[in-house]
Design a protein around this motif. Structure first.
Motif, short mmCIF file in Angstrom:
data_model
loop_
_atom_site.label_atom_id
_atom_site.label_comp_id
_atom_site.label_asym_id
_atom_site.label_seq_id
_atom_site.Cartn_x
_atom_site.Cartn_y
_atom_site.Cartn_z
N PHE A 213 0.84 -1.19 0.00
CA PHE A 213 0.00 0.00 0.00
C PHE A 213 0.88 1.25 0.00
CE2 PHE A 213 -2.81 -2.94 2.57
CZ PHE A 213 -3.72 -3.16 1.55
N GLY A 214 0.45 2.26 -0.74
CA GLY A 214 1.14 3.54 -0.72
C GLY A 214 0.61 4.45 0.37
N ARG A 215 1.12 5.66 0.44
CA ARG A 215 0.79 6.63 1.48
C ARG A 215 -0.73 6.72 1.71
NH1 ARG A 215 0.38 12.44 1.05
NH2 ARG A 215 -0.86 11.94 -0.81
N PRO A 216 -1.19 6.44 2.94
CA PRO A 216 -2.62 6.59 3.23
C PRO A 216 -3.00 8.06 3.41
CG PRO A 216 -1.45 5.94 5.21
CD PRO A 216 -0.44 5.96 4.10
N TRP A 217 -4.29 8.33 3.28
CA TRP A 217 -4.82 9.69 3.52
C TRP A 217 -6.17 9.51 4.21
CZ3 TRP A 217 -2.59 14.42 2.48
CH2 TRP A 217 -3.40 15.54 2.65
N VAL A 218 -6.35 10.12 5.36
CA VAL A 218 -7.55 9.93 6.17
C VAL A 218 -8.28 11.26 6.33
CG1 VAL A 218 -8.46 9.21 8.42
CG2 VAL A 218 -6.52 7.99 7.41
N THR A 219 -9.59 11.23 6.10
CA THR A 219 -10.43 12.39 6.32
C THR A 219 -11.76 11.92 6.90
OG1 THR A 219 -11.34 14.39 5.27
CG2 THR A 219 -11.40 12.34 3.99
N THR A 220 -12.64 12.85 7.21
CA THR A 220 -13.93 12.49 7.81
C THR A 220 -15.08 13.04 6.98
OG1 THR A 220 -13.78 14.43 9.28
CG2 THR A 220 -13.09 12.31 10.18
N LEU A 221 -16.19 12.30 7.04
CA LEU A 221 -17.44 12.71 6.40
C LEU A 221 -18.26 13.56 7.37
CD1 LEU A 221 -18.25 9.25 4.82
CD2 LEU A 221 -17.77 11.34 3.53
#
Length: 308
Positions: A213-221
């Motif tokens: 897996f490459g760089r993760p990115w986390v955000t919220t709904l």
């Protein structure tokens, strides 16, 4: 999700010796009402990366406003974990106005091709320059993470920092080339610098085709659920594709890769690969910055969400 690809935003023209090619791992933050600052890693003629930024218009992210004239952080001293490249992966704004940059330090190996461990640098001038918090990694090797603790994505929530990162020890041969094998893991910290020991598994590779897996990115709904955007490396494709997952707590994820809706385009800069998705919402519009073929050889691009 449905996205409208807006095209390439910026790629270096080769006129600067530290930024001859590539604009890898786009890492956007909302700098102010008018500006999105996209931190990227540029490469010199030897493919050694150093971070810079590209400021774009918050109302039209295809319009470039400014490009950093100098590297924000140089490679580390000889023999350090980041002496062959600094890859910016996430930037966190602190309460006092400073920025933390979490980066993967690239170190060449002898019996393996390379190693990636995580460092942190701080900016006291609004993101115009950074200096290392320390010379050693904040995520160094562990018993089960001997080669990779990189690709860090950090965010701050209340009195804690949360971190998702790529983790692994193993290599395997694919089409005659040694390739890394890594999963995503998760850690928490009180100060964003000290993270303790090994993280716990956040997302595992599945089946016989995936190997990283490459760089993760986390955000919220708006309803509080978490979104995880990541890149999937598959043996059959020999290049990254984008993946997507959701979670109620940011720790336990349900993969929904088919919902991502953003893929390669034949005949374009992203005809063979698409990777390093970074999603932000500004002025009510949601954008995904990303790279295409050869890890962003031609620069970085942006797409706009038109339907969730």
């Amino acid at each position: 999700m449905q996205w409208n690809k807006l095209g390439l935003v910026y790629g270096p023209d080769g006129s600067s010796p530290w930024a001859v090619s590539h604009a890898m791992i786009p890492t956007p933050i909302v700098l102010d009402d008018n500006t999105i600052r996209v931190f990227v890693t540029f490469c010199d003629e030897h493919f050694i990366g150093r971070p810079g930024y590209v400021d774009v218009d918050a109302q039209d992210p295809t319009r470039v406003l400014r490009v950093s004239p100098l590297p924000l952080l140089d490679v580390g001293a000889k023999g350090t974990f980041d002496d062959n490249g600094v890859l910016c992966c996430s930037v966190v704004r602190l309460d006092d106005g400073r920025f933390f940059m979490y980066y993967a330090g690239f170190e060449l190996g002898v019996k393996i091709r390379y190693k990636l461990f995580t460092g942190v640098a701080v900016s006291d001038d609004g993101g115009e320059s950074f200096h290392r918090v320390r010379q050693t990694p904040i995520l160094d090797r562990t018993e089960t993470e001997m080669a990779f603790r990189g690709g860090p994505f950090a965010r701050r929530e209340g009195d804690r920092f949360r971190l998702w990162y790529a983790s692994g020890s193993d290599w395997e041969e694919i089409d005659g080339k040694q390739m890394p094998v890594y999963v995503l893991k998760y850690l928490e910290s009180k100060d964003g610098v000290e993270w303790g020991g090994e993280g716990r598994l956040a997302l595992d590779i599945t089946g016989d085709d995936e190997h990283g897996f490459g760089r993760p990115w986390v955000t919220t709904l708006p309803d509080g659920r978490y979104q995880l955007f990541y890149s999937i490396r598959r043996r059959s494709l020999r290049a990254y594709r984008l993946g997507y997952a959701e979670s109620d707590d940011g720790s336990n994820w349900t993969r929904m890769d088919e919902a991502m809706g953003l893929d390669v385009t034949p005949g374009q800069f992203d005809s063979d690969a698409i990777m390093y998705a970074a999603v932000i919402t500004v002025h009510g519009r949601t954008y995904c910055f990303y790279n295409g073929n050869e890890f962003g050889r031609d620069g970085f691009a942006v797409a706009e969400l038109v339907q969730r």
